[in-house]
Design an enzyme around this catalytic site. Structure first.
Site, PDB file in Angstrom:
ATOM      1  N   ARG A  87      30.893  34.569  56.365  1.00  0.00           N
ATOM      2  CA  ARG A  87      30.047  34.516  55.172  1.00  0.00           C
ATOM      3  C   ARG A  87      28.834  35.423  55.330  1.00  0.00           C
ATOM      4  O   ARG A  87      28.372  36.048  54.384  1.00  0.00           O
ATOM      5  CB  ARG A  87      29.548  33.080  54.971  1.00  0.00           C
ATOM      6  N   ASN A 119      29.439  37.307  44.366  1.00  0.00           N
ATOM      7  CA  ASN A 119      29.218  36.217  45.328  1.00  0.00           C
ATOM      8  C   ASN A 119      28.656  36.744  46.646  1.00  0.00           C
ATOM      9  O   ASN A 119      28.871  37.903  46.969  1.00  0.00           O
ATOM     10  CB  ASN A 119      30.551  35.515  45.590  1.00  0.00           C
ATOM     11  N   ARG A 150      36.512  24.804  34.857  1.00  0.00           N
ATOM     12  CA  ARG A 150      37.571  24.321  35.768  1.00  0.00           C
ATOM     13  C   ARG A 150      37.647  22.797  35.730  1.00  0.00           C
ATOM     14  O   ARG A 150      38.733  22.215  35.645  1.00  0.00           O
ATOM     15  CB  ARG A 150      37.285  24.797  37.196  1.00  0.00           C
ATOM     16  N   HIS A 174      27.086  27.575  43.747  1.00  0.00           N
ATOM     17  CA  HIS A 174      28.458  27.942  43.415  1.00  0.00           C
ATOM     18  C   HIS A 174      29.226  27.945  44.736  1.00  0.00           C
ATOM     19  O   HIS A 174      29.066  28.843  45.529  1.00  0.00           O
ATOM     20  CB  HIS A 174      28.448  29.333  42.787  1.00  0.00           C
TER      21      HIS A 174
HETATM   22  N1  APR Z   1      28.439  50.098  42.860  1.00  0.00           N
HETATM   23  C1  APR Z   1      29.309  49.878  41.845  1.00  0.00           C
HETATM   24  N2  APR Z   1      30.484  49.268  42.003  1.00  0.00           N
HETATM   25  C2  APR Z   1      30.814  48.868  43.216  1.00  0.00           C
HETATM   26  C3  APR Z   1      29.954  49.038  44.343  1.00  0.00           C
HETATM   27  C4  APR Z   1      28.717  49.687  44.115  1.00  0.00           C
HETATM   28  N3  APR Z   1      27.846  49.899  45.109  1.00  0.00           N
HETATM   29  N4  APR Z   1      30.555  48.510  45.428  1.00  0.00           N
HETATM   30  C5  APR Z   1      31.743  48.016  45.031  1.00  0.00           C
HETATM   31  N5  APR Z   1      31.896  48.239  43.688  1.00  0.00           N
HETATM   32  C6  APR Z   1      33.049  47.900  42.847  1.00  0.00           C
HETATM   33  C7  APR Z   1      34.386  48.082  43.531  1.00  0.00           C
HETATM   34  O1  APR Z   1      34.764  49.438  43.577  1.00  0.00           O
HETATM   35  C8  APR Z   1      35.299  47.215  42.649  1.00  0.00           C
HETATM   36  O2  APR Z   1      35.924  47.981  41.627  1.00  0.00           O
HETATM   37  O3  APR Z   1      33.034  46.525  42.479  1.00  0.00           O
HETATM   38  C9  APR Z   1      34.362  46.188  42.048  1.00  0.00           C
HETATM   39  C10 APR Z   1      34.683  44.762  42.470  1.00  0.00           C
HETATM   40  O4  APR Z   1      35.898  44.435  41.924  1.00  0.00           O
HETATM   41  P1  APR Z   1      37.024  43.552  42.671  1.00  0.00           P
HETATM   42  O5  APR Z   1      37.095  43.956  44.086  1.00  0.00           O
HETATM   43  O6  APR Z   1      38.245  43.581  41.835  1.00  0.00           O
HETATM   44  O7  APR Z   1      36.380  42.099  42.680  1.00  0.00           O
HETATM   45  P2  APR Z   1      36.400  41.014  41.478  1.00  0.00           P
HETATM   46  O8  APR Z   1      37.569  40.146  41.631  1.00  0.00           O
HETATM   47  O9  APR Z   1      36.175  41.713  40.181  1.00  0.00           O
HETATM   48  O10 APR Z   1      35.121  40.164  41.847  1.00  0.00           O
HETATM   49  C11 APR Z   1      33.827  40.716  41.747  1.00  0.00           C
HETATM   50  O11 APR Z   1      32.751  38.654  41.298  1.00  0.00           O
HETATM   51  O12 APR Z   1      33.578  36.505  41.167  1.00  0.00           O
HETATM   52  C12 APR Z   1      32.922  37.434  41.977  1.00  0.00           C
HETATM   53  O13 APR Z   1      33.525  36.814  44.221  1.00  0.00           O
HETATM   54  C13 APR Z   1      33.698  37.768  43.227  1.00  0.00           C
HETATM   55  O14 APR Z   1      31.888  38.944  44.284  1.00  0.00           O
HETATM   56  C14 APR Z   1      33.106  39.098  43.583  1.00  0.00           C
HETATM   57  C15 APR Z   1      32.809  39.713  42.211  1.00  0.00           C
END
Ligand code: APR
Length: 309
Positions: A87, A119, A150, A174
């Site tokens: 974490r 998160n 949920r 959360h």
């Molecule tokens: N600037 C912009 N975008 C970024 C950066 C950054 N510095 N770093 C990462 N990203 C983008 C990634 O490229 C990716 O497309 O953030 C996006 C995150 O998308 P996913 O990996 O698909 O994650 P997702 O399931 O959308 O969850 C996003 O929300 O619910 C929370 O725990 C979850 O922290 C997570 C967030």
């Protein structure tokens, strides 16, 4: 048309963009660190417009300048916890991403209302507040709307009733320290404590607390995004339409619920100014204890971020 920026065009971000466009809440700008990702998904969504019948414009960019004039900014940028990652590791990496994202929000969208989704939520919302320097009412996080959704789903499954009649209330952090409140959770005004046994309620509460993990375990890769993006859309709507809906939101506490300088899930009134009121309900000793446990977990996360600087 209002302008909504979504930072992070991943699963939650892109699905939120889709829901926001489909409900025509405004024009959507998506941005991501990955070259072309936001542009590709935005173009795909724009091309769905004539088929679904929406006029919202959806565009993608890698340039923060394009977020200028945003009314609402939704932050989903970050990485998910991978196997072997603690974490603390996640906290450190996402903390750095959120700092960088927040600096750009402050620079290019200084008048916006910011909804954090990344998160660990309560801590990332705190980082967003401190980095942007915005008033606390304009910076808040999405957690309780999803968690109460949920809880409502599991109650409807158990009772075989419509989800529409359920109003669920969930407080606290959360995650593991979430505090679902059965006595404030009703089916058409009837508290669920009148409709189900203590044991059944306890089982549904536990399922709600582990709701995110249940989906991660099923998906194997990735985490929930349909319900999270729906929760984001509800909150964006409450802000842009100034509905003053009362929802559980990760909000900045300045003495409310006996906590100061900390983000926690509490019922708030959401409107065009963001968190327009924090609603303080009287908690039982046990509920208060659970909320304080939540606060303690958030505080220790913030303290460890400070150590890393
Ligand atoms: N600037 C912009 N975008 C970024 C950066 C950054 N510095 N770093 C990462 N990203 C983008 C990634 O490229 C990716 O497309 O953030 C996006 C995150 O998308 P996913 O990996 O698909 O994650 P997702 O399931 O959308 O969850 C996003 O929300 O619910 C929370 O725990 C979850 O922290 C997570 C967030």
């Amino acid at each position: 048309m209002p302008k909504i920026t979504i930072i992070g065009a991943g699963a939650v971000g892109a699905t939120a963009a889709q829901r926001i466009a489909e409900t025509e809440l405004g024009d959507v700008v998506m941005t991501d660190i990955v070259e072309g990702l936001a542009q590709g998904k935005a173009l795909d969504l724009a091309e769905a417009g004539p088929l679904c019948g929406y006029d919202s414009k959806v565009t993608g960019t890698n340039d923060y300048k394009d977020i200028e004039g945003s009314d609402v900014v939704v932050v989903t940028a970050g990485i998910a916890r991978k196997p072997g990652m603690t974490r603390e590791d996640l906290l450190k990496i996402n903390g750095k991403i959120i700092r960088e994202v927040s600096q750009n929000i402050a620079k290019y969208a200084p008048e916006s209302v910011v909804i954090t989704v990344t998160n660990p939520l309560d801590i990332m919302t705190h980082v967003t507040l401190k980095t942007t320097g915005f008033e606390p009412r304009r910076v808040f996080g999405m957690s309780g709307v999803l968690d109460s959704g949920r809880f409502a789903t599991f109650i409807a499954m158990e009772l075989g009733c419509s989800v529409r009649d359920i109003s669920a209330m969930v407080l606290g952090g959360h995650g593991d320290t979430m505090v679902p409140l059965p006595r404030f959770t009703t089916v058409s005004g009837v508290p669920i404590t009148e409709l189900m046994s203590k044991d059944t309620i306890q089982h549904l509460v536990e399922r709600t607390v582990n709701g995110g993990a249940e989906i991660v375990n099923l998906l194997k890769t990735g985490s929930a995004f349909y319900a999270p993006s729906a929760a984001v859309t509800n909150m964006v709507e409450a802000v842009l339409k100034d509905t003053k809906r009362v929802m559980p939101v990760c909000a900045y506490l300045d003495g409310e619920y006996g906590n100061k300088d900390i983000y926690l899930g509490v019922p708030v009134k959401l409107g065009r100014n963001g968190v327009e009121e924090i609603i303080e309900i009287e908690l039982t000793a046990d509920e208060k204890k659970s909320l304080d446990r939540s606060a303690e977990a958030v505080r220790s996360g913030i303290a460890s971020l400070k150590v890393w600087g």
